[in-house]
Structures are given as structure tokens and as C-alpha cells.
Design an enzyme around this catalytic site. Sequence first.
Site, mmCIF file in Angstrom:
data_model
loop_
_atom_site.group_PDB
_atom_site.id
_atom_site.type_symbol
_atom_site.label_atom_id
_atom_site.label_comp_id
_atom_site.label_asym_id
_atom_site.label_seq_id
_atom_site.Cartn_x
_atom_site.Cartn_y
_atom_site.Cartn_z
ATOM 1 N N PHE A 149 0.857 -1.191 0.000
ATOM 2 C CA PHE A 149 0.000 0.000 0.000
ATOM 3 C C PHE A 149 0.883 1.228 0.000
ATOM 4 C CE2 PHE A 149 -2.268 3.620 1.561
ATOM 5 C CZ PHE A 149 -3.434 3.565 0.820
ATOM 6 N N ASP A 234 9.268 2.829 1.972
ATOM 7 C CA ASP A 234 8.085 3.623 2.297
ATOM 8 C C ASP A 234 7.867 3.492 3.800
ATOM 9 O OD1 ASP A 234 5.614 4.696 2.827
ATOM 10 O OD2 ASP A 234 4.632 3.854 1.059
ATOM 11 N N LYS A 263 2.438 11.140 7.205
ATOM 12 C CA LYS A 263 1.629 10.891 8.403
ATOM 13 C C LYS A 263 2.138 11.623 9.649
ATOM 14 C CE LYS A 263 -0.989 7.151 6.650
ATOM 15 N NZ LYS A 263 -0.752 5.955 5.886
HETATM 16 C C1 LIG Z 1 -0.913 6.048 4.381
HETATM 17 C C2 LIG Z 1 0.177 5.495 3.522
HETATM 18 C C3 LIG Z 1 0.487 6.055 2.277
HETATM 19 C C4 LIG Z 1 -0.328 7.161 1.652
HETATM 20 O O1 LIG Z 1 -0.360 8.323 2.400
HETATM 21 P P1 LIG Z 1 -1.533 9.403 2.113
HETATM 22 O O2 LIG Z 1 -1.171 10.559 2.995
HETATM 23 O O3 LIG Z 1 -2.826 8.749 2.506
HETATM 24 O O4 LIG Z 1 -1.486 9.732 0.676
HETATM 25 C C5 LIG Z 1 1.558 5.539 1.570
HETATM 26 N N1 LIG Z 1 2.272 4.510 2.063
HETATM 27 C C6 LIG Z 1 2.009 3.952 3.250
HETATM 28 C C7 LIG Z 1 2.858 2.828 3.746
HETATM 29 C C8 LIG Z 1 0.941 4.400 4.018
HETATM 30 O O5 LIG Z 1 0.644 3.805 5.185
#
Ligand SMILES: *Cc1c(COP(=O)(O)O)cnc(C)c1O
Length: 409
Positions: A149, A234, A263
Site C-alpha cells: 500500500f 516507504d 503521516k
Molecule cells: C498512508 C500510507 C500512504 C499514503 O499516504 P496518504 O497521505 O494517505 O497519501 C503511503 N504509504 C504507506 C505505507 C501508508 O501507510
Amino acid sequence: MAANEAYKIRNAEELIALEEKLGAHNYHPLDVVLTRGEGVWVYDTDGNRYLDCLSAYSAVNQGHAHPRIVQAMIEQAQHLPLTSRAFRNDQLPLFYEKLLDLTGYEMVLPMNTGAEAVETALKAARKWGYQVKGIPANKAEIIVAEGNFHGRTITIISFSTEDQYREDFGPFTPGFVTIPYGDADAIARAITPNTAAVFIEPIQGEAGVIVPPEGYLRRIREMCDQHHVLLIADEIQTGLGRTGKMLASEHENVRPDMVVLGKALGGGVYPVSAVVASREILGLFRPGDHGSTFGGNPIAAAVAQEALNVIVEEHLVENAAAMGQYFRDHLEEINSPHIDHIRGKGLLIGVVLKPEAGGARRFTEVLQKRGVLAKETHEHIIRFAPPLIIDQPTLDWVLPIIRDVLQMP
Ligand SMILES: *Cc1c(COP(=O)(O)O)cnc(C)c1O
């Protein structure tokens, strides 16, 4: 009438009905209408208190409405909220300095949302692939994992393996090669002379808190070094203390070439994301190559500095490690016919239910009635990821509730 008085004239039921009627149904939220948050607690419109065990998918690591972070935001908002990057502002370089000091990288590229930072990292990897590695034009490949994700843009969903994320959103962006998560040999087989990067989550959050086998990231690092391929982590969800290290990659003493953050970088109050990397990579961007009107704005930069200060000064990394261990140890002791196993690191915990448990949603709905907000993920998994400021008395309060709920028929 003040804005928040306007909310109060409607009860929760009416607000839910209004939202369902007026808003696109791209989420299926629990039916709790929150109106206030403080630390690990949130309060609904009827005054009920809940322990937040989701933390806005780890965006609220520092706790709700952290006074220092809120103060930084208010002061900057009163002073100078937005310049765009057409002009410089006096907060951005200080944010860079702090973030690089904490992560040990050389350069930053600021964005707003996680997905934008992911797009930025993918662009940087392709640029590096062409300009440094010498991959022929438009042939760059980026290796990604099943179950990933990384956000919701069309390019990002192009390499999602979740059918629903892609359905009716094509055509998709090419250039991505998918391998199973957790299998380092699969990456070895997938690397070609055109591979620019391996792009991976150190722990897959949205997939259901999937922790890869010990040594996985280390082996990827070795292969990337061997084949002149970038390793991009990520860490939007796993970074900034969530797993009990500043970056989850540190659990294996691995230093990715590029790290994507978001985040909690915004301290739970403001969207802030960034890519950090070496000068060799981010130094490739020239004026006009890439940008964002709001990326690196003064409020974002001020908020992120204070969000990082709080993580360090309140020892949230250490607390996540200690409280995560305590939480998991006590979850392990719960005797429930529904639990298959428990996994995670630090305060990123997944309770995996057996297929015959009837799905996680029925448990999260009862947890809600008992004052605990947790979100099911992928049918059978309950994720517990409270703010990193949580203390042992609060865990001692919530653990018996979780036990009772998981012991119901
Ligand atoms: C939440 C998340 C994203 C996307 O972030 P947004 O601010 O919702 O665009 C990308 N990668 C990971 C691992 C995430 O948990």
C-alpha cells in the site's frame, strides 16, 4: 454562531445521515462521530470517551492536539501561512535541518500527502536510473511487492495488487514489476539491467501488519548494492517511532537510499510528507522538474519541526518499543478461540483472527461500545496502533476490555 456550535445543533445520527447523503462513499467508517481529541483519547458528540487505537493510520503518533504542535501551527498561521516555493520562507530550511539531523540523510524534498511523496520518490528513482545508472530512455523498472500500500494516485494503484483499488481506474502506468513480499530470492530473479529501484514497506501496514522474515531487508540491501539498484523504503506508516525505532529499517540496521515519510511528520495536525535521500539522488532535481504549491509551506515546516521535537524530547521511540512489547506480551496471554496469531513491531500490532471467527468488524464494533476505537483490516485482522505517548496504566485499562471482547462467542 461559531462553527462548532453549528455542529452541536445536530445529533450524531443526523450527522451520519448527512455525510452519507452528501459525500462519496469511498470509506466505510465506524459510526462514531468524533468532536474532540486529547492525547490518546477522542470524544464523540454525545460526550463518550474512546481510546484511539488507530491514530489516523499512524498520523497521530504524538497524540491528539499535542499542545506544543498546535501552538507551533497557530503561531505560524498568524505569522505567515503560505508563500509557495516561488519565494523562500524562514521555516523550511530549519525543517530540513531537523529532519536530516534525525534521519542521517543529505537532502529533503517536501510534499504534503504520503501519495505525493511516493510519487516524488518514484520520479527521483527513474531520474537516477536514467542519469546515473544509464538505463535506456523510458525503460526504467521499479520492483514492488504484492500486498503493497503506497497511496491512491493512478500511478501508485498501477502497481497495487488489491483488485478493488484498481477496478475501473485504468489504463495504468507501466514500469513496475511485482514480486511476493518477504521472498528475497524473488527480488534477485526480478532484477534486470533496467532496474532502477526496489520500493518496499519494511512492514506492510495496510496489508494487515505483515512483518517479513528476519534478514529480508538486509538481503534486499545487499542485492541492491550488488546490482546498482536503489532501495527505497516507504516509511510513511512505519517511520517516526511507530515500530520502536525512528525508522523501521533500523531493526535490520539497513539504510535505504531513499526514505518516504508522511503521516506523523505532520504531528497529527497538518499534512506534511517528504522524501529524504543522498545528494546523488535528490540533487538530480533541477528547478521546474517537480513541485507542489503547498509542499514545504511555512505552517507545514513549523509543524513538522515541532512534531519531530516532540518525538525526540518525549522519547516516543523508546516508549513505542517498551509499550509495544508490553501490549503484545499481554495480548499473547489472551485465551480466545478466535485468535490465530499476533504480529507486529513496537506499537504497530495486528491481531489475526481465525477465518471462522466471523470477521474482525463484529469485534471492532463491540470494542467501540466499550470505549476502544480500532479498525479492522482485510476482514480478519484487528490493528492496534495507539498514539506513541500511551502509558502502562492506559494499557492496563484497555487490555481486559480487549480480552473480554475477543472472548465473546
Ligand atoms: C498512508 C500510507 C500512504 C499514503 O499516504 P496518504 O497521505 O494517505 O497519501 C503511503 N504509504 C504507506 C505505507 C501508508 O501507510
